[in-house]
Enzyme design. Structure first.
Site, PDB file in Angstrom:
ATOM      1  N   SER A 149       0.803  -1.179   0.003  1.00  0.00           N
ATOM      2  CA  SER A 149       0.034  -0.122   0.107  1.00  0.00           C
ATOM      3  C   SER A 149       0.776   1.292  -0.036  1.00  0.00           C
ATOM      4  O   SER A 149       2.268   1.303   0.275  1.00  0.00           O
ATOM      5  CB  SER A 149      -1.189  -0.199   1.232  1.00  0.00           C
ATOM      6  N   GLY A 151       1.988   2.892  -2.093  1.00  0.00           N
ATOM      7  CA  GLY A 151       3.198   2.975  -3.212  1.00  0.00           C
ATOM      8  C   GLY A 151       4.378   2.258  -2.590  1.00  0.00           C
ATOM      9  O   GLY A 151       5.431   2.189  -3.503  1.00  0.00           O
ATOM     10  N   GLU A 257     -10.246   3.394  -8.215  1.00  0.00           N
ATOM     11  CA  GLU A 257      -9.457   4.052  -8.955  1.00  0.00           C
ATOM     12  C   GLU A 257      -9.517   3.977 -10.303  1.00  0.00           C
ATOM     13  O   GLU A 257      -9.422   2.803 -10.856  1.00  0.00           O
ATOM     14  CB  GLU A 257      -8.025   4.152  -8.444  1.00  0.00           C
ATOM     15  N   GLU A 269      -7.374   0.064  -9.553  1.00  0.00           N
ATOM     16  CA  GLU A 269      -7.137  -0.575  -8.300  1.00  0.00           C
ATOM     17  C   GLU A 269      -8.571  -0.495  -7.544  1.00  0.00           C
ATOM     18  O   GLU A 269      -9.440   0.692  -7.813  1.00  0.00           O
ATOM     19  CB  GLU A 269      -6.076  -0.303  -7.613  1.00  0.00           C
ATOM     20  N   ASP A 276      -7.232   6.660   1.044  1.00  0.00           N
ATOM     21  CA  ASP A 276      -6.283   8.134   1.470  1.00  0.00           C
ATOM     22  C   ASP A 276      -6.436   9.322   0.769  1.00  0.00           C
ATOM     23  O   ASP A 276      -6.592  10.372   1.365  1.00  0.00           O
ATOM     24  CB  ASP A 276      -4.602   7.695   1.249  1.00  0.00           C
ATOM     25  N   THR A 277      -6.883   9.113  -0.623  1.00  0.00           N
ATOM     26  CA  THR A 277      -7.214  10.427  -1.341  1.00  0.00           C
ATOM     27  C   THR A 277      -8.347  10.824  -0.928  1.00  0.00           C
ATOM     28  O   THR A 277      -8.672  12.202  -0.888  1.00  0.00           O
ATOM     29  CB  THR A 277      -7.247  10.090  -2.801  1.00  0.00           C
ATOM     30  N   ARG A 355       3.912   9.183   5.720  1.00  0.00           N
ATOM     31  CA  ARG A 355       2.838  10.298   6.076  1.00  0.00           C
ATOM     32  C   ARG A 355       2.703  10.384   7.132  1.00  0.00           C
ATOM     33  O   ARG A 355       2.300   9.755   8.250  1.00  0.00           O
ATOM     34  CB  ARG A 355       1.641   9.723   5.038  1.00  0.00           C
TER      35      ARG A 355
END
Length: 387
Positions: A149, A151, A257, A269, A276-277, A355
């Site tokens: 996850s 990236g 996505e 995906e 998160d977005t 993050r």
């Protein structure tokens, strides 16, 4: 009131717990380390390795929850089928959680079973197989671990020299014990979106206004809502999202996505949980944020509509290095800026690109979404994570 076992206690889980607490629910937050963000606001906590099926079984048996809500990928998800047989409710469902925690299952479902448009792809379980897959898919292409996850382990192959490095990096970033990767042809897209999709227990599938986002290293950096897109492409994305979420079954919110290119909409995906977005919804862009929507769907509470109340954007705050005691500066500058807010996640440690928080900004409907997004980015850049 319900008892919710939250498997994964990161920043998304924390916001879900806050939503649950506001409706009087009891939450047990589970993660592999103590004092994870969601544990700080949950009623109870458990620290286990969720890839250990026995440890997972023990926690479920101990708490006997009304709902089991996964928040991360690194879980022994095949155990979920047994939990459903025992009478537990897995969110969205055992099938959905099991399929979507592994990119192979969800991609094959979308491309082969449902015939949705996707990038050309192959799988590989070794560096040699990766080289063969790249030869078929072509360059440039993207390599992703089947389980990861944000990236982690994801890279782009542009030349033959990149293949060995991509394989090594994929194994470093993979979660769990799955070494396999997916190799995807690069889609020459014009933009990408997240379509938050809500499946209800007793009601129609609902869609949030589309969210645009920009990624680096496979992880989102900024997101904005609403994303500007052609009506025909939005309709296509909604139809595809409803098709795949219906096939996976269950209730809850999904982060679906898509790439939008000259030749149409590509399924990319899917996550069976808040995305998160979707943290942009913490700017109160909607009548319910994504975490409140997920909770209501989990509990079976009716959601009559999802409405866009204002435009908004989010930008991540990233750490630049490793620390066991990160601190922050610049918060007062964000606080002094109108139509802006900041969320610090409460992570006890940092590492490069981790993050650590998010800035959200907003404006009235009809405002300039590019200005709102730029403001979020500039304010996030003012926050410094001290190591």
């Amino acid at each position: 009131m319900a008892k919710i076992l939250l498997l994964g206690a990161g920043e998304l889980g924390k916001e879900f717990v806050i939503a649950a607490q506001r409706l009087g629910q009891t939450v047990i937050a589970v993660d592999s380390y103590d004092n994870a963000p969601a544990m700080q606001v949950a009623d109870h906590r458990e620290v286990i390795n969720m890839l250990n099926g026995t440890a997972l079984d023990d926690v479920v048996a101990k708490h006997q929850p009304d709902y089991i809500v996964p928040e991360i990928e690194a879980i022994r998800t095949e155990r979920f089928y047994d939990y459903e047989t025992q009478g537990y409710t897995v969110i969205p469902s055992a099938k959905a959680a099991n399929y979507t925690m592994n990119r192979k299952a969800i991609r094959d479902l979308a491309a082969k079973d449902l015939d949705l448009k996707t990038a050309k792809y192959r799988y590989a379980t070794s560096a040699n197989e990766l080289k063969e897959a790249v030869a078929i898919v072509g360059m440039p292409c993207v390599v992703k671990p089947l389980m990861s996850s944000s990236g982690k382990g994801q890279s782009t192959i542009k030349t033959e020299a990149d293949i060995e490095k991509a394989w090594t990096y994929s194994q470093e970033g993979s979660r769990g014990d799955v070494a396999e990767v997916i190799v995807e042809a690069f889609v020459n897209f014009n933009y990408e979106i997240t379509l938050l999709t809500v499946s209800q227990k007793n009601g129609p599938t609902l869609f949030c206004p589309p969210i645009g986002h920009r990624q680096e290293r496979g992880d989102y950096q900024e997101s904005w809502q609403p994303a500007t897109m052609e009506a025909v492409h939005l309709k296509t994305a909604q139809a595809m999202a409803e098709q795949v979420t219906t096939a996976l079954t269950g209730a809850g919110i999904w982060g679906v996505e898509f790439f939008v290119a000259d030749d149409g909409v590509y399924f990319s995906e899917l996550s069976p949980r808040p995305h998160d977005t979707g943290m942009v919804t913490l700017a109160n862009t909607q009548n319910f944020n994504e975490f409140e929507l997920h909770l209501r769907a989990v509990l079976g509470l009716p959601i009559p509509e999802i409405t866009l109340e204002r435009i908004g954007a989010s930008a991540v705050i990233l750490a630049k290095g490793a620390s066991n005691n990160p601190t922050f500066s610049g918060i007062s500058e964000v606080a002094a800026t109108v139509k802006s807010d900041i969320k610090i996640f409460g992570k006890a440690t940092s590492r490069p690109y981790r993050r650590m928080g998010v800035v959200v900004t907003y404006d009235h409907l009809g405002g300039d979404i590019s200005e709102v997004t730029q403001r979020a980015k500039e304010l996030a850049d003012k926050i410094e994570v001290h190591l």
